[in-house]
Design an enzyme around this catalytic site. Structure first.
Site, PDB file in Angstrom:
ATOM      1  N   ASP A 155     -14.289  12.775   5.026  1.00  0.00           N
ATOM      2  CA  ASP A 155     -13.448  13.715   3.857  1.00  0.00           C
ATOM      3  C   ASP A 155     -13.950  13.789   2.777  1.00  0.00           C
ATOM      4  OD1 ASP A 155     -11.065  14.752   2.873  1.00  0.00           O
ATOM      5  OD2 ASP A 155      -9.797  12.878   3.047  1.00  0.00           O
TER       6      ASP A 155
ATOM      7  N   GLY B 171       3.283  -0.625   3.731  1.00  0.00           N
ATOM      8  CA  GLY B 171       2.004  -1.467   4.018  1.00  0.00           C
ATOM      9  C   GLY B 171       1.007  -0.386   4.729  1.00  0.00           C
TER      10      GLY B 171
ATOM     11  N   TYR C 101       3.980  -2.133  -3.700  1.00  0.00           N
ATOM     12  CA  TYR C 101       3.287  -1.539  -4.794  1.00  0.00           C
ATOM     13  C   TYR C 101       3.627   0.063  -4.872  1.00  0.00           C
ATOM     14  CZ  TYR C 101      -0.278  -5.116  -5.579  1.00  0.00           C
ATOM     15  OH  TYR C 101      -0.969  -6.266  -6.060  1.00  0.00           O
TER      16      TYR C 101
ATOM     17  N   ALA D 218       6.352   3.450   2.499  1.00  0.00           N
ATOM     18  CA  ALA D 218       5.421   2.704   2.151  1.00  0.00           C
ATOM     19  C   ALA D 218       5.602   1.400   2.674  1.00  0.00           C
ATOM     20  CB  ALA D 218       5.499   3.158   0.631  1.00  0.00           C
TER      21      ALA D 218
ATOM     22  N   GLY E 198     -15.210   9.338  -2.804  1.00  0.00           N
ATOM     23  CA  GLY E 198     -14.149   8.719  -3.539  1.00  0.00           C
ATOM     24  C   GLY E 198     -13.028   7.992  -2.839  1.00  0.00           C
TER      25      GLY E 198
ATOM     26  N   HIS F 266      -5.689  -9.080 -34.761  1.00  0.00           N
ATOM     27  CA  HIS F 266      -4.289  -8.764 -35.144  1.00  0.00           C
ATOM     28  C   HIS F 266      -4.021  -7.434 -35.820  1.00  0.00           C
ATOM     29  CE1 HIS F 266      -0.217  -9.719 -36.163  1.00  0.00           C
ATOM     30  NE2 HIS F 266      -0.370  -9.036 -37.458  1.00  0.00           N
TER      31      HIS F 266
ATOM     32  N   GLY G 254      10.462   0.946   1.348  1.00  0.00           N
ATOM     33  CA  GLY G 254       9.520  -0.149   1.229  1.00  0.00           C
ATOM     34  C   GLY G 254       9.556  -0.460  -0.373  1.00  0.00           C
TER      35      GLY G 254
HETATM   36  P1  FAD Z   1     -11.080   3.998   1.121  1.00  0.00           P
HETATM   37  O1  FAD Z   1     -11.081   4.263  -0.412  1.00  0.00           O
HETATM   38  O2  FAD Z   1      -9.807   4.147   2.023  1.00  0.00           O
HETATM   39  O3  FAD Z   1     -12.329   4.692   1.759  1.00  0.00           O
HETATM   40  C1  FAD Z   1     -12.760   4.669   2.946  1.00  0.00           C
HETATM   41  C2  FAD Z   1     -13.318   6.381   3.391  1.00  0.00           C
HETATM   42  O4  FAD Z   1     -13.875   6.037   4.552  1.00  0.00           O
HETATM   43  C3  FAD Z   1     -12.398   7.363   3.318  1.00  0.00           C
HETATM   44  O5  FAD Z   1     -12.682   8.328   2.361  1.00  0.00           O
HETATM   45  C4  FAD Z   1     -12.260   7.946   4.708  1.00  0.00           C
HETATM   46  O6  FAD Z   1     -12.391   9.098   4.793  1.00  0.00           O
HETATM   47  C5  FAD Z   1     -13.918   7.347   5.225  1.00  0.00           C
HETATM   48  N1  FAD Z   1     -13.735   7.325   6.456  1.00  0.00           N
HETATM   49  C6  FAD Z   1     -12.917   6.314   7.343  1.00  0.00           C
HETATM   50  N2  FAD Z   1     -13.359   6.521   8.736  1.00  0.00           N
HETATM   51  C7  FAD Z   1     -14.440   7.022   8.575  1.00  0.00           C
HETATM   52  C8  FAD Z   1     -15.436   7.552   9.690  1.00  0.00           C
HETATM   53  N3  FAD Z   1     -15.161   7.030  10.954  1.00  0.00           N
HETATM   54  N4  FAD Z   1     -16.613   8.302   9.392  1.00  0.00           N
HETATM   55  C9  FAD Z   1     -16.618   8.698   8.247  1.00  0.00           C
HETATM   56  N5  FAD Z   1     -15.705   8.568   7.154  1.00  0.00           N
HETATM   57  C10 FAD Z   1     -14.849   7.651   7.348  1.00  0.00           C
HETATM   58  N6  FAD Z   1      -5.899  -0.148  -5.508  1.00  0.00           N
HETATM   59  C11 FAD Z   1      -6.072  -0.493  -6.823  1.00  0.00           C
HETATM   60  O7  FAD Z   1      -7.078  -1.374  -6.911  1.00  0.00           O
HETATM   61  N7  FAD Z   1      -5.469   0.053  -7.871  1.00  0.00           N
HETATM   62  C12 FAD Z   1      -4.469   0.771  -7.703  1.00  0.00           C
HETATM   63  O8  FAD Z   1      -4.008   1.163  -8.456  1.00  0.00           O
HETATM   64  C13 FAD Z   1      -4.405   1.504  -6.320  1.00  0.00           C
HETATM   65  N8  FAD Z   1      -3.304   2.392  -6.248  1.00  0.00           N
HETATM   66  C14 FAD Z   1      -3.156   2.790  -5.001  1.00  0.00           C
HETATM   67  C15 FAD Z   1      -2.239   4.088  -4.736  1.00  0.00           C
HETATM   68  C16 FAD Z   1      -1.913   4.504  -3.516  1.00  0.00           C
HETATM   69  C17 FAD Z   1      -0.858   5.688  -3.318  1.00  0.00           C
HETATM   70  C18 FAD Z   1      -2.695   3.945  -2.372  1.00  0.00           C
HETATM   71  C19 FAD Z   1      -2.520   4.764  -1.042  1.00  0.00           C
HETATM   72  C20 FAD Z   1      -3.508   2.819  -2.469  1.00  0.00           C
HETATM   73  C21 FAD Z   1      -4.014   2.529  -3.854  1.00  0.00           C
HETATM   74  N9  FAD Z   1      -4.803   1.530  -4.217  1.00  0.00           N
HETATM   75  C22 FAD Z   1      -4.897   0.915  -5.479  1.00  0.00           C
HETATM   76  C23 FAD Z   1      -5.467   0.927  -2.973  1.00  0.00           C
HETATM   77  C24 FAD Z   1      -6.898   1.554  -2.990  1.00  0.00           C
HETATM   78  O9  FAD Z   1      -6.916   2.731  -2.817  1.00  0.00           O
HETATM   79  C25 FAD Z   1      -7.819   0.989  -1.848  1.00  0.00           C
HETATM   80  O10 FAD Z   1      -7.699  -0.357  -1.900  1.00  0.00           O
HETATM   81  C26 FAD Z   1      -9.148   1.350  -1.857  1.00  0.00           C
HETATM   82  O11 FAD Z   1      -9.190   2.778  -1.899  1.00  0.00           O
HETATM   83  C27 FAD Z   1      -9.999   0.779  -0.725  1.00  0.00           C
HETATM   84  O12 FAD Z   1     -11.356   1.350  -0.921  1.00  0.00           O
HETATM   85  P2  FAD Z   1     -12.209   1.218   0.414  1.00  0.00           P
HETATM   86  O13 FAD Z   1     -13.643   1.612  -0.126  1.00  0.00           O
HETATM   87  O14 FAD Z   1     -12.236  -0.038   1.106  1.00  0.00           O
HETATM   88  O15 FAD Z   1     -11.616   2.420   1.243  1.00  0.00           O
HETATM   89  P1  NAD Z   2       3.378  -3.471   0.248  1.00  0.00           P
HETATM   90  O1  NAD Z   2       2.811  -4.386   1.263  1.00  0.00           O
HETATM   91  O2  NAD Z   2       2.942  -3.450  -1.181  1.00  0.00           O
HETATM   92  O3  NAD Z   2       4.689  -3.167   0.504  1.00  0.00           O
HETATM   93  C1  NAD Z   2       5.499  -2.741   1.403  1.00  0.00           C
HETATM   94  C2  NAD Z   2       6.918  -3.128   1.218  1.00  0.00           C
HETATM   95  O4  NAD Z   2       7.671  -2.482   2.249  1.00  0.00           O
HETATM   96  C3  NAD Z   2       7.177  -4.616   1.360  1.00  0.00           C
HETATM   97  O5  NAD Z   2       8.214  -5.285   0.338  1.00  0.00           O
HETATM   98  C4  NAD Z   2       8.015  -4.960   2.922  1.00  0.00           C
HETATM   99  O6  NAD Z   2       8.791  -5.998   2.837  1.00  0.00           O
HETATM  100  C5  NAD Z   2       8.643  -3.659   2.991  1.00  0.00           C
HETATM  101  N1  NAD Z   2       8.819  -3.128   4.304  1.00  0.00           N
HETATM  102  C6  NAD Z   2       8.225  -3.372   5.485  1.00  0.00           C
HETATM  103  N2  NAD Z   2       8.787  -2.955   6.530  1.00  0.00           N
HETATM  104  C7  NAD Z   2       9.990  -2.353   6.192  1.00  0.00           C
HETATM  105  C8  NAD Z   2      10.929  -1.648   6.970  1.00  0.00           C
HETATM  106  N3  NAD Z   2      10.818  -1.382   7.938  1.00  0.00           N
HETATM  107  N4  NAD Z   2      12.078  -0.987   5.926  1.00  0.00           N
HETATM  108  C9  NAD Z   2      12.249  -1.464   4.777  1.00  0.00           C
HETATM  109  N5  NAD Z   2      11.341  -1.936   4.247  1.00  0.00           N
HETATM  110  C10 NAD Z   2      10.093  -2.671   4.810  1.00  0.00           C
HETATM  111  O7  NAD Z   2       2.580  -1.995   0.735  1.00  0.00           O
HETATM  112  P2  NAD Z   2       2.590  -0.603   0.112  1.00  0.00           P
HETATM  113  O8  NAD Z   2       3.410  -0.561  -1.073  1.00  0.00           O
HETATM  114  O9  NAD Z   2       2.663   0.384   1.175  1.00  0.00           O
HETATM  115  O10 NAD Z   2       1.126  -0.580  -0.405  1.00  0.00           O
HETATM  116  C11 NAD Z   2      -0.049  -0.760   0.354  1.00  0.00           C
HETATM  117  C12 NAD Z   2      -1.277  -1.518  -0.305  1.00  0.00           C
HETATM  118  O11 NAD Z   2      -1.794  -0.411  -1.055  1.00  0.00           O
HETATM  119  C13 NAD Z   2      -0.852  -2.799  -1.044  1.00  0.00           C
HETATM  120  O12 NAD Z   2      -0.662  -3.832  -0.435  1.00  0.00           O
HETATM  121  C14 NAD Z   2      -2.048  -2.476  -2.281  1.00  0.00           C
HETATM  122  O13 NAD Z   2      -3.044  -3.304  -1.630  1.00  0.00           O
HETATM  123  C15 NAD Z   2      -2.154  -1.271  -2.263  1.00  0.00           C
HETATM  124  N6  NAD Z   2      -1.893  -0.493  -3.522  1.00  0.00           N
HETATM  125  C16 NAD Z   2      -2.148  -1.279  -4.913  1.00  0.00           C
HETATM  126  C17 NAD Z   2      -1.776  -0.642  -5.873  1.00  0.00           C
HETATM  127  C18 NAD Z   2      -2.087  -1.212  -6.994  1.00  0.00           C
HETATM  128  O14 NAD Z   2      -2.754  -1.977  -7.282  1.00  0.00           O
HETATM  129  N7  NAD Z   2      -1.541  -0.916  -8.240  1.00  0.00           N
HETATM  130  C19 NAD Z   2      -0.943   0.484  -5.853  1.00  0.00           C
HETATM  131  C20 NAD Z   2      -0.435   1.294  -4.655  1.00  0.00           C
HETATM  132  C21 NAD Z   2      -1.035   0.542  -3.313  1.00  0.00           C
END
Ligand code: FAD
Ligand code: NAD
Length: 468
Positions: free
Chosen positions: A41, A274, A187, A272, A44, A447, A184
């Site tokens: 995709d 997990g 986060y 959301a 990043g 400060h 959910g």
């Molecule tokens: P990814 O970033 O998911 O990258 C994996 C890549 O592999 C993707 O680009 C995918 O296209 C590619 N890929 C998968 N399978 C294949 C294949 N077979 N062949 C080729 N390419 C492939 N974390 C934080 O620390 N701070 C935050 O504020 C935060 N906010 C978030 C907000 C949201 C809405 C979400 C969904 C997640 C957030 N996270 C945050 C979590 C964070 O995005 C992930 O933990 C992080 O991106 C993981 O990095 P990664 O490199 O393991 O995987």
């Molecule tokens: P999460 O695990 O943080 O929260 C999921 C919530 O959904 C839990 O509170 C759980 O009890 C609830 N839940 C589970 N099943 C349910 C159901 N059937 N009905 C109602 N509630 C239910 O997962 P997320 O919010 O999807 O985030 C996924 C991951 O992405 C996080 O664990 C985190 O690692 C990453 N993330 C990180 C950030 C950040 O670092 N600021 C921001 C966004 C996402």
């Protein structure tokens, strides 16, 4: 051999170009390795394109809008406030594009061979990239799996069905919904509430556990609930989402709460609950490389991120916490490992930051976990309402809390405050360096700053705080 097959070779193959994959590829290339990175995709990954960056961009704008309302009370008056959500989305996209082209440029500069396509294992030293009839085979000596995770789908609330969205589609909405149902309260859910409640949407939360943010300590959760109605109004706890249906052009979420059915109406339902790497690893056909998925959906590995003799795994695919900064660190550690250097992942102090209002940031042990482990602990607390700097920014919400052992060694820090995401860096460094309370207390803090709150909390643990 399939017609059109080409076989190329590489010393190190990185699958996935997210924070884990691209940092590993760049670090390994810098160490002189011949590196190929395959991404299906956008470079990043989730963080840059569909997660951290777009989410925080929109949270910033939502805060900006709320701040304007605060400014009225300070004496800055604006006649009217007009919000063009399409323009806001264009601004958000421009940030993603800027960061994306920056990463691409570094990959090019370091000589990483970037290939677009989906990889699938053929065996433990070959992958196929692309479709079967026009596939390319890449032979590798070593491989890093950095394929990330996908959102968990609830049967009955499949993504795309009757306005059921994952975080990816939510971040791309062209207008702010009037009513949003968030399933959910973790986060993603709470950050979605932070954005859309401030943009003016009526947000309803459905959480399966008896409290939102069940993995955070009660004091932290209560503090953010007290600070904004967004986190306490229309919150349905002990409620499990079951299905969606349509009524009067609205989406209706059906949930089960203590044996009873509740129905909530909205324009969209964000699910959301997990994320899991399992479906992504199944597509990758890791079994062909002799690898397995454990019961939690991850690939088992050692502290060098080694999953087999020549295959490594990092980021979300490797295990919790699924955070970008954990993926970055694992990417660097694994690159050093594959380049033949001594390196290992130390996961003891990984900060967790949530971009609510105020922000939440924690690292190390919280009070409850520290009390389970130690007979006696010291607790220090500082209210940000006593911070000169916090008050000058119309803040003053939240607190800093430190936990230390009886002999005053720092064990953990919890912060609820504006700029907590920045303040936690000092606490993380202190823990990493095995600091004692006096190390922080006798470090001169500028400060007025938010960071003084950490020092004050350490002083409070010794009954020495001046401003508490
Ligand atoms: P990814 O970033 O998911 O990258 C994996 C890549 O592999 C993707 O680009 C995918 O296209 C590619 N890929 C998968 N399978 C294949 C294949 N077979 N062949 C080729 N390419 C492939 N974390 C934080 O620390 N701070 C935050 O504020 C935060 N906010 C978030 C907000 C949201 C809405 C979400 C969904 C997640 C957030 N996270 C945050 C979590 C964070 O995005 C992930 O933990 C992080 O991106 C993981 O990095 P990664 O490199 O393991 O995987
Ligand atoms: P999460 O695990 O943080 O929260 C999921 C919530 O959904 C839990 O509170 C759980 O009890 C609830 N839940 C589970 N099943 C349910 C159901 N059937 N009905 C109602 N509630 C239910 O997962 P997320 O919010 O999807 O985030 C996924 C991951 O992405 C996080 O664990 C985190 O690692 C990453 N993330 C990180 C950030 C950040 O670092 N600021 C921001 C966004 C996402």
């Amino acid at each position: 051999m399939v017609v059109g097959d080409i076989t190329t070779g590489t010393e190190l193959l990185v699958i996935g170009g997210g924070p884990g994959g691209y940092s590993a590829a760049i670090r390994a290339a810098r160490k002189g390795m011949d590196v190929t990175l395959v991404e299906r995709d956008e470079i990043g990954g989730t963080c840059l394109n569909y997660g951290c960056i777009p989410a925080k961009s929109l949270i910033h704008i939502a805060e900006f809008q709320e701040n304007i309302e605060d400014w009225q009370s300070i004496g800055i008056h604006t006649d009217s406030l007009e919000l063009d959500f399409e323009e806001i989305q264009e601004w958000k996209t421009s940030i993603i594009e800027k960061l994306n082209s920056g990463v691409q440029a570094v990959l090019n500069r370091e000589g990483v061979d970037v290939r677009k396509g989906e990889a699938r294992f053929i065996d433990d030293n070959k992958v196929r990239v692309g479709e079967a009839h026009k596939a390319e085979k890449i032979k590798f000596d070593k491989c890093i799996i950095a394929t990330g995770s996908a959102p968990i789908e609830i049967p009955g609330l499949e993504f795309g069905k009757k306005n059921v969205l994952s975080s990816k589609e939510l971040l791309d909405l062209e207008e702010t919904p009037d009513e949003l149902i968030v399933v959910g309260g973790g986060y993603i859910g709470m950050e979605a509430v932070t954005k859309f409640c401030k943009f003016g949407s009526k947000v309803k939360i459905v959480e399966a556990e008896d409290e939102i943010l069940p993995n955070f300590e009660k004091e932290v959760v209560n503090s953010i609930k007290n600070s904004s109605k967004c986190y306490r109004n229309d919150v349905h706890t002990n409620a499990k989402a079951v299905k969606v249906k349509e009524e009067d052009n609205k989406t209706v979420l059906v949930a089960e709460k203590k044996g009873e059915r509740i129905e909530l109406k909205g324009d969209y339902v964000l699910v959301a609950v997990g994320r899991t790497p399992k479906p992504v690893l199944e597509t990758l056909e890791i079994e062909n490389a002799g690898l397995e998925i454990d019961q939690n959906g991850f690939i088992p590995h050692d502290n060098k991120m080694k999953a087999s003799e020549n295959i490594f795994v990092i980021g979300d695919a490797a295990g919790n916490p699924m955070l970008a900064h954990k993926a970055y660190m694992e990417g660097k550690v694994v690159a050093e490992s594959v380049a033949g250097e001594k390196s290992g992942m130390d996961s003891e102090f990984i900060p967790q930051v949530m971009y609510t209002d105020p922000e939440v940031a924690v690292v190390g042990l919280d009070e409850e976990k520290a009390r389970e482990k130690y007979d006696n602990v010291l607790i220090g607390k500082f209210s940000m309402n006593h911070s000169g700097r916090a008050l000058t920014t119309s803040g003053g919400k939240g607190f800093v809390k430190v936990v230390a052992s009886e002999n005053e060694k720092l064990l953990g820090v919890s912060i609820v405050s504006e700029r907590a995401s920045e303040m936690i860096a000092e606490a993380t460094l202190a823990l990493e360096m095995q600091a004692y309370l006096d190390d922080i207390i006798y470090t001169v803090h500028a400060h007025p700053t938010f960071a003084e709150g950490f020092k004050e909390a350490c002083e409070d643990a010794k009954n020495m705080s001046v401003h508490s």
